[in-house]
Design a protein around this motif. Structure first.
Motif, PDB file in Angstrom:
ATOM      1  N   LEU A 100      -1.803 -86.857  17.888  1.00 12.72           N
ATOM      2  CA  LEU A 100      -2.014 -85.916  19.241  1.00 12.72           C
ATOM      3  C   LEU A 100      -0.653 -85.317  19.698  1.00 12.72           C
ATOM      4  CD1 LEU A 100      -4.340 -84.557  20.772  1.00 12.72           C
ATOM      5  CD2 LEU A 100      -3.803 -86.297  22.449  1.00 12.72           C
ATOM      6  N   LEU A 101      -0.532 -84.092  19.522  1.00 11.04           N
ATOM      7  CA  LEU A 101       0.739 -83.339  19.771  1.00 11.04           C
ATOM      8  C   LEU A 101       1.877 -83.964  19.169  1.00 11.04           C
ATOM      9  CD1 LEU A 101      -0.297 -82.798  23.603  1.00 11.04           C
ATOM     10  CD2 LEU A 101      -0.032 -81.073  21.894  1.00 11.04           C
ATOM     11  N   GLY A 102       1.714 -84.258  17.887  1.00 10.57           N
ATOM     12  CA  GLY A 102       2.905 -84.624  17.137  1.00 10.57           C
ATOM     13  C   GLY A 102       3.525 -86.002  17.546  1.00 10.57           C
ATOM     14  N   GLU A 103       2.642 -86.864  17.968  1.00 10.68           N
ATOM     15  CA  GLU A 103       2.882 -88.318  18.254  1.00 10.68           C
ATOM     16  C   GLU A 103       1.654 -89.096  17.908  1.00 10.68           C
ATOM     17  OE1 GLU A 103       3.332 -90.105  22.466  1.00 10.68           O
ATOM     18  OE2 GLU A 103       5.439 -89.819  22.001  1.00 10.68           O
ATOM     19  N   VAL A 130       6.539 -83.791  29.912  1.00  6.62           N
ATOM     20  CA  VAL A 130       6.101 -84.211  28.493  1.00  6.62           C
ATOM     21  C   VAL A 130       4.851 -84.995  28.533  1.00  6.62           C
ATOM     22  CG1 VAL A 130       6.593 -84.964  26.060  1.00  6.62           C
ATOM     23  CG2 VAL A 130       8.190 -83.213  27.213  1.00  6.62           C
ATOM     24  N   LEU A 131       5.262 -86.217  28.955  1.00  7.07           N
ATOM     25  CA  LEU A 131       4.273 -87.306  29.130  1.00  7.07           C
ATOM     26  C   LEU A 131       2.836 -86.881  29.994  1.00  7.07           C
ATOM     27  CD1 LEU A 131       6.734 -90.314  29.735  1.00  7.07           C
ATOM     28  CD2 LEU A 131       5.338 -90.054  27.938  1.00  7.07           C
ATOM     29  N   ARG A 132       3.242 -86.127  30.875  1.00  5.68           N
ATOM     30  CA  ARG A 132       1.995 -85.735  31.653  1.00  5.68           C
ATOM     31  C   ARG A 132       0.964 -84.668  31.203  1.00  5.68           C
ATOM     32  NH1 ARG A 132       0.615 -87.205  37.337  1.00  5.68           N
ATOM     33  NH2 ARG A 132      -1.455 -86.517  37.489  1.00  5.68           N
ATOM     34  N   PHE A 133       1.750 -83.841  30.191  1.00  6.44           N
ATOM     35  CA  PHE A 133       0.815 -82.754  29.410  1.00  6.44           C
ATOM     36  C   PHE A 133       0.136 -83.789  28.255  1.00  6.44           C
ATOM     37  CE2 PHE A 133      -0.528 -79.853  26.233  1.00  6.44           C
ATOM     38  CZ  PHE A 133      -1.275 -79.026  27.086  1.00  6.44           C
ATOM     39  N   ARG A 134       0.925 -84.719  27.900  1.00  6.71           N
ATOM     40  CA  ARG A 134       0.176 -85.621  26.837  1.00  6.71           C
ATOM     41  C   ARG A 134      -1.170 -86.377  27.447  1.00  6.71           C
ATOM     42  NH1 ARG A 134       2.851 -85.758  21.909  1.00  6.71           N
ATOM     43  NH2 ARG A 134       5.118 -85.506  22.102  1.00  6.71           N
ATOM     44  N   ALA A 135      -0.936 -86.901  28.663  1.00  5.11           N
ATOM     45  CA  ALA A 135      -1.979 -87.462  29.295  1.00  5.11           C
ATOM     46  C   ALA A 135      -3.090 -86.455  29.502  1.00  5.11           C
ATOM     47  CB  ALA A 135      -1.391 -87.853  30.913  1.00  5.11           C
ATOM     48  N   ARG A 138      -4.968 -86.269  26.334  1.00  7.47           N
ATOM     49  CA  ARG A 138      -5.491 -87.446  25.977  1.00  7.47           C
ATOM     50  C   ARG A 138      -6.748 -87.554  26.769  1.00  7.47           C
ATOM     51  NH1 ARG A 138      -4.546 -90.054  21.585  1.00  7.47           N
ATOM     52  NH2 ARG A 138      -2.151 -90.017  21.931  1.00  7.47           N
ATOM     53  N   GLY A 139      -6.476 -87.199  28.247  1.00  8.01           N
ATOM     54  CA  GLY A 139      -7.884 -87.149  28.875  1.00  8.01           C
ATOM     55  C   GLY A 139      -8.853 -86.349  28.646  1.00  8.01           C
ATOM     56  N   LEU A 140      -8.520 -85.025  27.955  1.00  5.48           N
ATOM     57  CA  LEU A 140      -9.746 -84.255  27.572  1.00  5.48           C
ATOM     58  C   LEU A 140     -10.391 -85.184  26.216  1.00  5.48           C
ATOM     59  CD1 LEU A 140      -7.752 -80.951  27.662  1.00  5.48           C
ATOM     60  CD2 LEU A 140      -9.636 -81.607  29.078  1.00  5.48           C
ATOM     61  N   LEU A 141      -9.586 -85.688  25.496  1.00  6.01           N
ATOM     62  CA  LEU A 141     -10.226 -86.390  24.144  1.00  6.01           C
ATOM     63  C   LEU A 141     -10.897 -87.474  24.492  1.00  6.01           C
ATOM     64  CD1 LEU A 141      -9.999 -86.586  21.076  1.00  6.01           C
ATOM     65  CD2 LEU A 141      -7.936 -87.936  21.184  1.00  6.01           C
ATOM     66  N   ALA A 149      -7.938 -80.923  15.583  1.00  5.81           N
ATOM     67  CA  ALA A 149      -7.688 -81.209  14.189  1.00  5.81           C
ATOM     68  C   ALA A 149      -6.339 -81.695  14.149  1.00  5.81           C
ATOM     69  CB  ALA A 149      -7.694 -80.072  13.124  1.00  5.81           C
ATOM     70  N   PRO A 150      -6.037 -82.423  13.185  1.00  4.54           N
ATOM     71  CA  PRO A 150      -4.515 -83.063  13.070  1.00  4.54           C
ATOM     72  C   PRO A 150      -3.493 -82.007  13.167  1.00  4.54           C
ATOM     73  CG  PRO A 150      -5.680 -84.143  11.296  1.00  4.54           C
ATOM     74  CD  PRO A 150      -6.756 -83.000  11.989  1.00  4.54           C
ATOM     75  N   GLY A 151      -2.367 -82.153  13.923  1.00  6.98           N
ATOM     76  CA  GLY A 151      -1.470 -81.105  13.905  1.00  6.98           C
ATOM     77  C   GLY A 151      -1.694 -79.870  15.045  1.00  6.98           C
ATOM     78  N   ALA A 152      -2.838 -80.163  15.817  1.00  6.42           N
ATOM     79  CA  ALA A 152      -3.166 -79.222  16.841  1.00  6.42           C
ATOM     80  C   ALA A 152      -2.029 -78.926  17.779  1.00  6.42           C
ATOM     81  CB  ALA A 152      -4.613 -79.702  17.402  1.00  6.42           C
ATOM     82  N   THR A 153      -1.904 -77.665  18.204  1.00  2.00           N
ATOM     83  CA  THR A 153      -0.632 -77.352  19.134  1.00  2.00           C
ATOM     84  C   THR A 153      -1.264 -77.671  20.748  1.00  2.00           C
ATOM     85  OG1 THR A 153      -1.233 -75.149  19.155  1.00  2.00           O
ATOM     86  CG2 THR A 153       0.290 -75.729  17.654  1.00  2.00           C
ATOM     87  N   ALA A 154      -0.161 -77.522  21.371  1.00  4.42           N
ATOM     88  CA  ALA A 154      -0.875 -77.488  23.181  1.00  4.42           C
ATOM     89  C   ALA A 154      -1.591 -76.193  23.482  1.00  4.42           C
ATOM     90  CB  ALA A 154       0.453 -77.543  23.781  1.00  4.42           C
ATOM     91  N   GLN A 155      -1.293 -75.234  22.699  1.00  4.21           N
ATOM     92  CA  GLN A 155      -2.120 -73.930  23.228  1.00  4.21           C
ATOM     93  C   GLN A 155      -3.580 -74.330  22.510  1.00  4.21           C
ATOM     94  OE1 GLN A 155      -1.495 -71.692  25.098  1.00  4.21           O
ATOM     95  NE2 GLN A 155       0.674 -71.936  25.680  1.00  4.21           N
ATOM     96  N   GLY A 156      -3.485 -74.714  21.436  1.00  2.00           N
ATOM     97  CA  GLY A 156      -4.743 -74.973  20.693  1.00  2.00           C
ATOM     98  C   GLY A 156      -5.726 -75.822  21.409  1.00  2.00           C
ATOM     99  N   ILE A 157      -5.031 -77.012  21.946  1.00  2.00           N
ATOM    100  CA  ILE A 157      -5.836 -77.829  22.800  1.00  2.00           C
ATOM    101  C   ILE A 157      -6.360 -76.993  23.980  1.00  2.00           C
ATOM    102  CG2 ILE A 157      -5.614 -79.826  24.302  1.00  2.00           C
ATOM    103  CD1 ILE A 157      -4.030 -80.880  21.960  1.00  2.00           C
ATOM    104  N   ALA A 158      -5.512 -76.280  24.442  1.00  2.00           N
ATOM    105  CA  ALA A 158      -5.889 -75.527  25.757  1.00  2.00           C
ATOM    106  C   ALA A 158      -7.100 -74.593  25.586  1.00  2.00           C
ATOM    107  CB  ALA A 158      -4.799 -74.647  26.478  1.00  2.00           C
ATOM    108  N   ARG A 159      -7.031 -73.914  24.398  1.00  2.00           N
ATOM    109  CA  ARG A 159      -8.184 -72.920  24.144  1.00  2.00           C
ATOM    110  C   ARG A 159      -9.639 -73.544  23.709  1.00  2.00           C
ATOM    111  NH1 ARG A 159      -3.875 -70.314  21.321  1.00  2.00           N
ATOM    112  NH2 ARG A 159      -4.293 -71.457  19.462  1.00  2.00           N
ATOM    113  N   GLU A 160      -9.442 -74.867  23.202  1.00  2.00           N
ATOM    114  CA  GLU A 160     -10.476 -75.863  22.807  1.00  2.00           C
ATOM    115  C   GLU A 160     -11.267 -76.067  23.897  1.00  2.00           C
ATOM    116  OE1 GLU A 160     -11.924 -79.433  19.880  1.00  2.00           O
ATOM    117  OE2 GLU A 160      -9.800 -78.709  19.959  1.00  2.00           O
ATOM    118  N   ALA A 161     -10.203 -76.641  25.060  1.00  2.00           N
ATOM    119  CA  ALA A 161     -11.048 -77.101  26.211  1.00  2.00           C
ATOM    120  C   ALA A 161     -11.566 -75.823  27.402  1.00  2.00           C
ATOM    121  CB  ALA A 161      -9.920 -77.900  27.192  1.00  2.00           C
ATOM    122  N   ALA A 162     -11.222 -74.770  27.045  1.00  2.00           N
ATOM    123  CA  ALA A 162     -11.412 -73.599  27.914  1.00  2.00           C
ATOM    124  C   ALA A 162     -13.115 -73.524  28.099  1.00  2.00           C
ATOM    125  CB  ALA A 162     -10.733 -72.401  27.648  1.00  2.00           C
TER     126      ALA A 162
END
Length: 224
Positions: A100-103, A130-135, A138-141, A149-162
């Motif tokens: 998730l987000l490269g980690e 960095v850690l708070r956005f990962r949190a 992760r909370g959305l997940l 999908a593997p390799g999803a970007t931060a913007q991709g995650i934001a759009r998916e949750a919208a």
């Protein structure tokens, strides 16, 4: 001198004697130990019956019918399971351990938030961002609001949750932009930026997701 046995000297037991000798021999311990027990016999009989369903020997026309019925029953059971429970999905634990987000790690959203607050106490605002956005991600997940999908970007995650968090669309976009700037562009985060991100994370946690049916009603569309 070799003794020669004449036919008259050979003792040939009659039927009763032969049967008695055979019974005495078979009653010895070594023969009894090798004798199949009741479970062995039951298992052998069951196996013989089952495999007999798939052969014509001794089953006649029953074998093709039995094979057809068993196949239909198995296929029907699979179809019913899919209709009732749906397509199998990875468990939350499995998905939480994915990239998730490269980690790749198994920290929960709560653990990531705690780690972010430790960075705050150390004055490391960039690390805390960095850690708070990962949190947040992760909370959305963990709430099943995204399935990136593997390799999803931060913007991709934001759009998916919208769609599920329509009121948070702009805040999620800004949070993702801040993460990208700090994580990938080397920008130094400020305390104010972290506080804004933390407020967004708290708001996301407190916001009830909008179901797909609600989204269609809000937009005036009728689901197909």
């Amino acid at each position: 001198m070799i003794a020669v046995l004449l036919p008259a000297d050979v003792f040939v037991p009659d039927g009763d004697d032969a049967r008695r000798w055979a019974q005495e021999e078979l009653s010895k311990a070594e023969y009894q130990a090798a004798k199949p027990n009741w479970f062995d016999q039951l298992a052998a009989d069951a196996a013989e019956w089952f495999f007999g369903l798939f052969t014509g020997d001794g089953a006649g026309s029953v074998a093709p019918l039995a094979l057809t019925l068993i196949t239909i029953a198995v296929v029907a059971a699979i179809v019913v399971a899919l209709l009732v429970w749906g397509r199998p999905r990875a468990s939350r634990t499995t998905r939480r351990r994915g990239d998730l987000l490269g980690e790749k790690n198994d920290r929960t959203a709560a653990q990531l938030r705690a780690d972010a607050e430790r960075r705050v106490r150390e004055g490391d605002w960039s690390g805390a961002v960095v850690l708070r956005f990962r949190a947040l991600a992760r909370g959305l997940l963990e709430r099943d609001l995204i399935d990136p999908a593997p390799g999803a970007t931060a913007q991709g995650i934001a759009r998916e949750a919208a769609p599920a968090l329509a009121a948070m669309t702009e805040a999620l976009h800004e949070a993702a932009s801040l993460f990208d700037a700090v994580r990938y562009l080397g920008s130094d985060a400020t305390e104010a930026q972290y506080r804004t991100l933390a407020a967004t994370d708290d708001a996301v946690q407190a916001t009830a997701p909008q179901l797909a049916a609600d989204v269609h009603r809000t937009s005036g569309q009728v689901p197909a």
